[in-house]
Motif scaffolding. Sequence first.
Motif, short mmCIF file in Angstrom:
data_model
loop_
_atom_site.label_atom_id
_atom_site.label_comp_id
_atom_site.label_asym_id
_atom_site.label_seq_id
_atom_site.Cartn_x
_atom_site.Cartn_y
_atom_site.Cartn_z
N THR A 88 36.65 83.65 99.21
CA THR A 88 37.07 82.79 100.31
C THR A 88 36.34 81.45 100.27
O THR A 88 36.93 80.38 100.48
N MET A 89 35.04 81.51 99.99
CA MET A 89 34.26 80.28 99.93
C MET A 89 34.71 79.40 98.77
O MET A 89 34.89 78.17 98.93
N ILE A 90 34.90 80.02 97.56
CA ILE A 90 35.30 79.23 96.40
C ILE A 90 36.68 78.62 96.60
O ILE A 90 36.92 77.42 96.33
N MET A 128 36.26 66.09 92.02
CA MET A 128 35.73 67.45 92.08
C MET A 128 35.51 67.93 90.66
O MET A 128 36.30 67.62 89.76
N PRO A 129 34.42 68.69 90.37
CA PRO A 129 34.14 69.14 89.00
C PRO A 129 35.22 70.06 88.47
O PRO A 129 35.74 70.91 89.20
N GLU A 130 35.55 69.89 87.23
CA GLU A 130 36.53 70.71 86.50
C GLU A 130 37.90 70.72 87.14
O GLU A 130 38.70 71.63 86.91
N LEU A 131 38.22 69.72 87.94
CA LEU A 131 39.53 69.72 88.60
C LEU A 131 40.64 69.48 87.58
O LEU A 131 41.73 70.04 87.72
N ARG A 132 40.37 68.69 86.54
CA ARG A 132 41.38 68.41 85.52
C ARG A 132 41.12 69.19 84.24
O ARG A 132 41.78 68.94 83.23
N TRP A 133 40.22 70.11 84.28
CA TRP A 133 39.85 70.86 83.08
C TRP A 133 40.85 71.98 82.83
O TRP A 133 41.29 72.67 83.74
N THR A 134 41.20 72.21 81.57
CA THR A 134 42.23 73.21 81.22
C THR A 134 41.79 74.62 81.63
O THR A 134 42.61 75.42 82.11
N TYR A 135 40.53 74.89 81.47
CA TYR A 135 40.06 76.26 81.76
C TYR A 135 39.41 76.37 83.15
O TYR A 135 38.69 77.34 83.44
N TYR A 176 40.82 76.82 86.16
CA TYR A 176 41.39 77.89 87.00
C TYR A 176 40.93 79.27 86.53
O TYR A 176 40.46 80.08 87.34
N PRO A 177 41.05 79.58 85.19
CA PRO A 177 40.55 80.89 84.76
C PRO A 177 39.07 81.08 85.03
O PRO A 177 38.63 82.18 85.38
N LEU A 178 38.28 80.01 84.89
CA LEU A 178 36.85 80.13 85.16
C LEU A 178 36.58 80.46 86.62
O LEU A 178 35.75 81.32 86.95
N ALA A 179 37.30 79.79 87.51
CA ALA A 179 37.11 80.05 88.95
C ALA A 179 37.48 81.50 89.30
O ALA A 179 36.76 82.19 90.03
#
Length: 364
Positions: free
Chosen positions: A318-320, A331-338, A340-343
């Motif tokens: 919920t927090m993430i 925001m960090p990694e907002l445009r990064w390909t990986y 979403y999978p990392l989150a």
Amino acid sequence: MSMISNLRKAVRLTHIRQRRVDLSHPARSPLGSSVVNCVVYRDGLRQDDCAAYEAIARVRKSGRGFVWIGLHEPTEAEFAGVAELFGLHPLAVEDAVHAQQRPKLEQYGDTLFTVLKTARYVEHDKLTATSEVVETGDIMVFTGADFVITVRHGGHGSLGPLREGLETVPDQLSKGPAAVLHAITDHVVDQYLAVTSAVHEDIEQVETDVFSDHHGRGTDAGRIYQLKRELLELKRAVAPLGRPLERLAEVPLPGIEADLRTYFRDAADHLARATEQVNSFDELLNSILQANIAQVTMAQNEDMRKISAWVAILAVPTMICGLYGMNFDHMPELRWTYGYPLAVGVMAVACFVIHRGFRRNGWL
């Protein structure tokens, strides 16, 4: 004490033979709608049935024997004639006509007035929160020098089997009205012991169900409260009778000979046992109720721990998700390909670690 044993045996045998006979029914009362029976006894032997005025006239003319009149739920008008004939005190007459009296023993001149509470165990297939367990009634007994008058209230406690049992022991019956009073009190006390034995079985069943309820949902609380209510009704019948029986056993009273006081002492001992059982049952039910409440509390605490654990587990994703749902441009990694999978992986690993920790601690 062998005489008492023979009397009880005779009463039990007669009661078994006539268990389904209701002697209070008007069809079985040829002397009137409320008069069950009117009999003269002489030297312990039953004489012919007759009307009350004729019966007492015979007894007083001969100077021997006594008359026993049994009534069932008489009205004031029906009892007025009997009260006038035998010179009964108005206060005792008022108590005899109206039921729900407290057990007691009162002396009016040479007449004793005794109030007894009868008890009957109500059979049931399964004890529920509304089951009737104990049914009570009233028996009022007037005893004089040459008469016994019994007034019964309630649908149980017929004295017909008791009367027939007494008639098989003429030596005891020849002792007069006091012997009849003892037989009635002894019979009532024996009923108390039978009821307490049956109630004990219900308590044991409830106790077994409570301690075998591993879920601890408190489903037996209603049955426990019902048993306590029914036990209270039995206690109101048993406990107050102790003092009257002590007086009959220890204090010289009109018509109570010294040898008969020994019999009343025996009945008082049995009553003391019944009283002790009722008191112990009350304490046992309190303990069972406390155990049931403790089980419910433990079950609620366990549920709260489980809910708290799942809330803590779900707080991480919920927090993430909340952070990445704020839609800021930088925001960090907002445009990064990986990204979403990392989150998702971080949320899964965090939930697994927290879940395992709660499992170790016994919260899940």
